[in-house]
Design an enzyme around this catalytic site. Sequence first.
Site, PDB file in Angstrom:
ATOM      1  CB  ALA A 147      -0.895  -0.017   1.234  1.00 43.98           C
TER       2      ALA A 147
ATOM      3  CD  GLU B 249      -1.929  -7.526   3.149  1.00 44.95           C
ATOM      4  OE1 GLU B 249      -1.622  -6.397   2.708  1.00 44.95           O
ATOM      5  OE2 GLU B 249      -2.386  -7.702   4.278  1.00 44.95           O
TER       6      GLU B 249
ATOM      7  CD  GLU C 295       2.110  -5.337   5.699  1.00 44.68           C
ATOM      8  OE1 GLU C 295       2.906  -6.244   6.038  1.00 44.68           O
ATOM      9  OE2 GLU C 295       1.280  -5.476   4.785  1.00 44.68           O
TER      10      GLU C 295
ATOM     11  N   GLY D 124       0.841  -5.015   0.949  1.00 37.24           N
ATOM     12  CA  GLY D 124      -0.365  -5.110   0.119  1.00 37.24           C
ATOM     13  C   GLY D 124      -0.100  -5.807  -1.209  1.00 37.24           C
TER      14      GLY D 124
HETATM   15  N1  CAA Z   1       4.618   3.216  -0.707  1.00 40.01           N
HETATM   16  C1  CAA Z   1       5.005   4.375  -1.260  1.00 40.01           C
HETATM   17  N2  CAA Z   1       6.123   4.487  -1.975  1.00 40.01           N
HETATM   18  C2  CAA Z   1       6.896   3.412  -2.110  1.00 40.01           C
HETATM   19  C3  CAA Z   1       6.568   2.176  -1.544  1.00 40.01           C
HETATM   20  C4  CAA Z   1       5.338   2.090  -0.823  1.00 40.01           C
HETATM   21  N3  CAA Z   1       4.903   0.952  -0.286  1.00 40.01           N
HETATM   22  N4  CAA Z   1       7.529   1.281  -1.838  1.00 40.01           N
HETATM   23  C5  CAA Z   1       8.435   1.939  -2.570  1.00 40.01           C
HETATM   24  N5  CAA Z   1       8.068   3.231  -2.743  1.00 40.01           N
HETATM   25  C6  CAA Z   1       8.777   4.295  -3.454  1.00 40.01           C
HETATM   26  C7  CAA Z   1       9.960   4.786  -2.669  1.00 40.01           C
HETATM   27  O1  CAA Z   1       9.561   5.729  -1.703  1.00 40.01           O
HETATM   28  C8  CAA Z   1      10.810   5.384  -3.769  1.00 40.01           C
HETATM   29  O2  CAA Z   1      10.284   6.642  -4.104  1.00 40.01           O
HETATM   30  P1  CAA Z   1      11.265   7.935  -4.264  1.00 40.01           P
HETATM   31  O3  CAA Z   1      12.132   7.595  -5.444  1.00 40.01           O
HETATM   32  O4  CAA Z   1      10.322   9.062  -4.522  1.00 40.01           O
HETATM   33  O5  CAA Z   1      12.044   8.027  -3.004  1.00 40.01           O
HETATM   34  C9  CAA Z   1      10.576   4.452  -4.938  1.00 40.01           C
HETATM   35  O6  CAA Z   1       9.345   3.774  -4.647  1.00 40.01           O
HETATM   36  C10 CAA Z   1      11.666   3.394  -5.099  1.00 40.01           C
HETATM   37  O7  CAA Z   1      11.836   2.747  -3.843  1.00 40.01           O
HETATM   38  P2  CAA Z   1      13.252   2.588  -3.087  1.00 40.01           P
HETATM   39  O8  CAA Z   1      14.149   3.732  -3.446  1.00 40.01           O
HETATM   40  O9  CAA Z   1      12.983   2.373  -1.643  1.00 40.01           O
HETATM   41  O10 CAA Z   1      13.796   1.270  -3.798  1.00 40.01           O
HETATM   42  P3  CAA Z   1      14.789   0.176  -3.172  1.00 40.01           P
HETATM   43  O11 CAA Z   1      15.100  -0.737  -4.304  1.00 40.01           O
HETATM   44  O12 CAA Z   1      15.887   0.810  -2.439  1.00 40.01           O
HETATM   45  O13 CAA Z   1      13.899  -0.623  -2.093  1.00 40.01           O
HETATM   46  C11 CAA Z   1      11.924  -1.772  -1.279  1.00 40.01           C
HETATM   47  C12 CAA Z   1      12.799  -1.370  -2.504  1.00 40.01           C
HETATM   48  C13 CAA Z   1      12.690  -2.736  -0.388  1.00 40.01           C
HETATM   49  C14 CAA Z   1      10.686  -2.441  -1.850  1.00 40.01           C
HETATM   50  C15 CAA Z   1      11.565  -0.489  -0.479  1.00 40.01           C
HETATM   51  O14 CAA Z   1      11.051   0.490  -1.373  1.00 40.01           O
HETATM   52  C16 CAA Z   1      10.515  -0.735   0.580  1.00 40.01           C
HETATM   53  O15 CAA Z   1      10.845  -1.252   1.632  1.00 40.01           O
HETATM   54  N6  CAA Z   1       9.244  -0.362   0.320  1.00 40.01           N
HETATM   55  C17 CAA Z   1       8.161  -0.449   1.288  1.00 40.01           C
HETATM   56  C18 CAA Z   1       7.699  -1.887   1.492  1.00 40.01           C
HETATM   57  C19 CAA Z   1       6.620  -1.914   2.553  1.00 40.01           C
HETATM   58  O16 CAA Z   1       6.838  -1.614   3.690  1.00 40.01           O
HETATM   59  N7  CAA Z   1       5.389  -2.316   2.127  1.00 40.01           N
HETATM   60  C20 CAA Z   1       4.247  -2.391   3.027  1.00 40.01           C
HETATM   61  C21 CAA Z   1       3.417  -1.125   2.916  1.00 40.01           C
HETATM   62  S1  CAA Z   1       2.107  -1.047   4.101  1.00 40.01           S
HETATM   63  C22 CAA Z   1       0.907  -2.090   3.512  1.00 40.01           C
HETATM   64  O17 CAA Z   1       1.055  -2.658   2.449  1.00 40.01           O
HETATM   65  C23 CAA Z   1      -0.292  -2.281   4.380  1.00 40.01           C
HETATM   66  C24 CAA Z   1      -1.227  -3.321   3.934  1.00 40.01           C
HETATM   67  O18 CAA Z   1      -1.392  -4.338   4.569  1.00 40.01           O
HETATM   68  C25 CAA Z   1      -2.040  -3.164   2.729  1.00 40.01           C
END
Ligand code: CAA
Length: 257
Positions: A65, A111, A131, A108
């Site tokens: 998400a 999921e 998360e 998400g």
């Molecule tokens: N939401 C918003 N933006 C996201 C995102 C997310 N879930 N995942 C990645 N992005 C964005 C980053 O912020 C980044 O944007 P900017 O260039 O503007 O900074 C861009 O995508 C590229 O990401 P990274 O620079 O972080 O890329 P990376 O290769 O270094 O890392 C990753 C990749 C490990 C996937 C890392 O992006 C990450 O940890 N993302 C979040 C994963 C996460 O926590 N997901 C759970 C979200 S909560 C949820 O999903 C609740 C639910 O149950 C529905």
Amino acid sequence: MEYIIVNEQYEPSIALIQLNRPKELNALNLQLMQELRDALQQLDRNTAVRVIVITGNEQAFAAGADIKQMADKSAIDMLTIDQFSTWDQIRKTRKPIIAAVSGFALGGGCELAMTCDMIVASETAKFGQPEIKIGVMPGAGGTQRLTRAVGKAKAMEMVLTGRFISAEEAMQMRLINKVVPVEMYLREAMTLAREIAQQSPIAVQLAKEAVNRSFETHLDEGLHFERKNFYLAFASEDQKEGMKAFIEKRKPEYRGK
Ligand code: CAA
């Protein structure tokens, strides 16, 4: 549609939906999920479509998400927006949905893949429920579907540590159907879709309902549901055609009637 690309006839009878926010690793914001809901509703009504494939790109199926969209929300904002209500449509889709996953399928994203009926993954796929690392927990079915798919011990480990697992591990844990080299994951998903698209769409719908029912009820009720759907299949022309074709030693021609 701004964040998804829909091809209703990617192949005959097979629709492809591509999540398309590549710069954000296909983070699932509200608009993307609303577009996905609307597309699935439309494809479910389109009789020319028999199977739906959802994919992302090589780098990401979806990284969860949209954290930036949620970060400053209050509990009441979350309750009012009720963003996960759009996700219910995925579960309600009557046609089979295959997730073709490469790269990140996190939070998400994992999921969403688990809400689909089957998952074909590339060797580079990474699944996880991270998360916990951002101070919350899965909210779109992760604690329920992951636990049902892989059992309590592994689900607890993934949900409480946020650790990512490889496609190979996901395969061993029976979370997914197949792992193939990255250049083949969409093709492989299409091969699976094609095989299902050749069957009677009525029988496919009844069978999908019955398999899903096994997650929601006890055995006696599930067997009863299965039997009713089996009998109901005999109301279709496809049942007559399927059995006649078997006896006449030819390929059946199903019309979805
Ligand atoms: N939401 C918003 N933006 C996201 C995102 C997310 N879930 N995942 C990645 N992005 C964005 C980053 O912020 C980044 O944007 P900017 O260039 O503007 O900074 C861009 O995508 C590229 O990401 P990274 O620079 O972080 O890329 P990376 O290769 O270094 O890392 C990753 C990749 C490990 C996937 C890392 O992006 C990450 O940890 N993302 C979040 C994963 C996460 O926590 N997901 C759970 C979200 S909560 C949820 O999903 C609740 C639910 O149950 C529905």
